[in-house]
Structures are given as C-alpha cells and as structure tokens.
Motif scaffolding. Sequence first.
Motif, PDB file in Angstrom:
ATOM      1  N   ARG A 200      21.497   0.759  27.839  1.00  0.00           N
ATOM      2  CA  ARG A 200      20.166   1.091  28.337  1.00  0.00           C
ATOM      3  C   ARG A 200      18.906   0.568  27.185  1.00  0.00           C
ATOM      4  O   ARG A 200      19.191   1.027  25.973  1.00  0.00           O
ATOM      5  CB  ARG A 200      20.071   2.783  28.497  1.00  0.00           C
ATOM      6  CG  ARG A 200      18.571   3.244  28.637  1.00  0.00           C
ATOM      7  CD  ARG A 200      18.544   4.719  28.660  1.00  0.00           C
ATOM      8  NE  ARG A 200      19.404   5.167  29.794  1.00  0.00           N
ATOM      9  CZ  ARG A 200      20.155   6.204  30.142  1.00  0.00           C
ATOM     10  NH1 ARG A 200      19.965   7.077  29.093  1.00  0.00           N
ATOM     11  NH2 ARG A 200      20.602   6.438  31.014  1.00  0.00           N
ATOM     12  N   ARG A 201      18.282  -0.490  27.676  1.00  0.00           N
ATOM     13  CA  ARG A 201      17.392  -0.756  26.627  1.00  0.00           C
ATOM     14  C   ARG A 201      17.802  -1.543  25.506  1.00  0.00           C
ATOM     15  O   ARG A 201      17.128  -1.422  24.328  1.00  0.00           O
ATOM     16  CB  ARG A 201      16.272   0.089  26.593  1.00  0.00           C
ATOM     17  CG  ARG A 201      15.321   0.663  27.643  1.00  0.00           C
ATOM     18  CD  ARG A 201      14.161   1.331  27.321  1.00  0.00           C
ATOM     19  NE  ARG A 201      14.508   2.653  26.711  1.00  0.00           N
ATOM     20  CZ  ARG A 201      14.577   3.453  27.851  1.00  0.00           C
ATOM     21  NH1 ARG A 201      14.584   3.377  28.851  1.00  0.00           N
ATOM     22  NH2 ARG A 201      15.096   4.747  27.342  1.00  0.00           N
ATOM     23  N   GLY A 236      17.664  -0.874  35.381  1.00  0.00           N
ATOM     24  CA  GLY A 236      18.023  -1.626  34.517  1.00  0.00           C
ATOM     25  C   GLY A 236      19.166  -1.418  33.663  1.00  0.00           C
ATOM     26  O   GLY A 236      19.543  -1.939  32.829  1.00  0.00           O
ATOM     27  N   ASP A 237      19.430   0.150  33.858  1.00  0.00           N
ATOM     28  CA  ASP A 237      20.742   0.603  33.110  1.00  0.00           C
ATOM     29  C   ASP A 237      21.962  -0.190  33.707  1.00  0.00           C
ATOM     30  O   ASP A 237      22.020  -0.568  34.689  1.00  0.00           O
ATOM     31  CB  ASP A 237      20.934   1.930  33.322  1.00  0.00           C
ATOM     32  CG  ASP A 237      19.818   2.822  32.599  1.00  0.00           C
ATOM     33  OD1 ASP A 237      19.100   2.073  31.666  1.00  0.00           O
ATOM     34  OD2 ASP A 237      19.590   3.980  32.741  1.00  0.00           O
ATOM     35  N   PRO A 268      20.387  -8.894  26.836  1.00  0.00           N
ATOM     36  CA  PRO A 268      20.304  -8.758  28.139  1.00  0.00           C
ATOM     37  C   PRO A 268      21.013  -9.880  29.106  1.00  0.00           C
ATOM     38  O   PRO A 268      20.694 -10.893  28.971  1.00  0.00           O
ATOM     39  CB  PRO A 268      18.985  -8.573  28.431  1.00  0.00           C
ATOM     40  CG  PRO A 268      18.309  -8.188  26.983  1.00  0.00           C
ATOM     41  CD  PRO A 268      19.048  -9.214  26.343  1.00  0.00           C
TER      42      PRO A 268
END
Length: 311
Positions: A200-201, A236-237, A268
Amino acid sequence: MLPTILLGAFCLLVMIGLSFAYTDLGTAYTAAAIIAVTLAAAYASHVRLQREETLLHVRLVADTAQKVLLRPLPRRIANVEIESLYLAAQEQARIGGDFYEAVDTPFGVRLLIGDVRGKGMAAVGAASAVISSFREAAYDEPDLRGVVHRLEASISRHSAAFPALDLPERFATALIAEIPHGGGRISILNCGHPPPLLVRRGEIRVLDPTTPSPPLNLASLIGDHYCVDTLAFAPGDQLLLYTDGVTETRDRAGEFFPLPEWMRRQGPAPPRELLDRLHRALFHYSDGRMDDDIAVLAVQCTSNQVQAQPV
C-alpha cells in the motif's frame, strides 16, 4: 532405428569390399560382429523410441491434468486484477501439490491458494479435491467459514477414500480471501498458510492472522475454530499470495529467500510485471535449483470495474 540398420549395412558392405583387397581381414568373424552390433544398436534404438513416445503421452496427460487442476485464471474480475505464477520443482514435472483458484461469486471475488503436504499423485489428488470443493462452495456459502468447512470435509473424505501410510500427515495449508464487488475491504481466512503481503503506497505489510486457524484435514486433531480477518483494500493496493516454496528457496549458502525485503526494494509494478520480476529473482537466487513447487497470486484493486476477461 532405420538409420542404425542402414549404417550397419553400409559398414558391412565396406568391409566386404575391402576383403577383396585384404584377405587377412577375417571376413566371416568381422561380418558377424558388425551384424551383432547393428542388431543390438537397432534394438536399443527401438526401446529408446518407445520410451520417448510413452514419455510424450505421459506429458500430454499431465498437461491436460494441469489445465483442469490449475486452469487459466481470468486476468480481471470486476475491479480486481489477478495474475498467477506456477513453477515446478522438477523440470519434467507439470503438476504438484500447490494450487490456486479465483472465482467471481455473488459475494464478491474469492481467491484460494494452498499447498498439500507431500509430493506425487497423492498430493495432486488431494489438491484436486480441495480445488473442486472450493469451486462449488465459493458460490454457495455466504461466509468464508462455511467455505473452509466444505474444504475440510472434502479433503477428509478424499484421504479416507485413498488411505496411505502417510494418512495421519496428509494435510494442506490454505488461504481464502474475499473482495466484495464494490471493493474497499478484503477478508482473509488463513489455515496455516504463509501470511500474504499487502503493498500500500510503497509500504509492505505482512498479514499474519489474528488467531491461527488449523490446516485442512487437521480440524479433528486441533479443533475447527476459524478466524476471519478483515482489513481495508483500496484502489492501488496489491496483495501477494504465495506458497512456502517461495520463502523456502535457498541460495548456495543455505539462506532462505527474503521475500518481504525483496518486495520493499521493488518499485510500483502491475501484477504481471511483479511476478515476472519474482520469477527471475527466485531463479537467480537459487542458481536455477528449485527444491519445491511454487505458486503465487498477485492481486491488485483497481478503481474501474469491467467484466471478467478470459486469458
């Protein structure tokens, strides 16, 4: 086989031709030796060709079995992107005790990954029983506990129907996850399986279960209390589900592959690219020596919802 016979015949003709010029060649004995060697070589070639044909048929059957056991997953279900990786420990192997599945159900996207203890056809049979049960239970049971009870009953019946010397030790670790169609959260029931990783991020979180749940086919020994953990799963996770073949991959010094640390070094990446990187990393880390089967699912939540696309 035919080229071997032709080569032997050619050598015999050459020897006969030379015998006219050299009378001390021992023609009869030499001819008998050439014929004997040619027949022996032809027979060996025939046996080799039969074995290669048998091996080809076995591989075709194994490929068909793998497509049934580990059928291609949809790359996207609603707002969930899914990619898979399967690596056999042996080069000739096609299937093993590691398994995974992903299905679209009325309750959301449900995922399964697991590993049957042991190797060979006994492990394949147990894995097949678990996957077949999951494909039905995932559509019927509104709660993940109901799904795992069905899986427990299925592998127990399979073990009872096919008894073996290792029956008391025949069990499977498994992890079931559920992502509602609207997204926003994910529910996980972990039955003795390696904990998944949540990205996550850029932060990596190891999702250890709050309360351990028993592996499949061990509920009668240690109880059937199953714990479901629910946490946020936003667009996005990314979630990485894997079998212990990943974390137990060793280098030449005997050190295990540091999966969480490796994940933290990755920028990413979409699920397919992440699994391709992991494949290369495992191969390089082990110097091409895989000691166990490996199954991995990379799952990412996206903001847009589209219909499931077949591979």
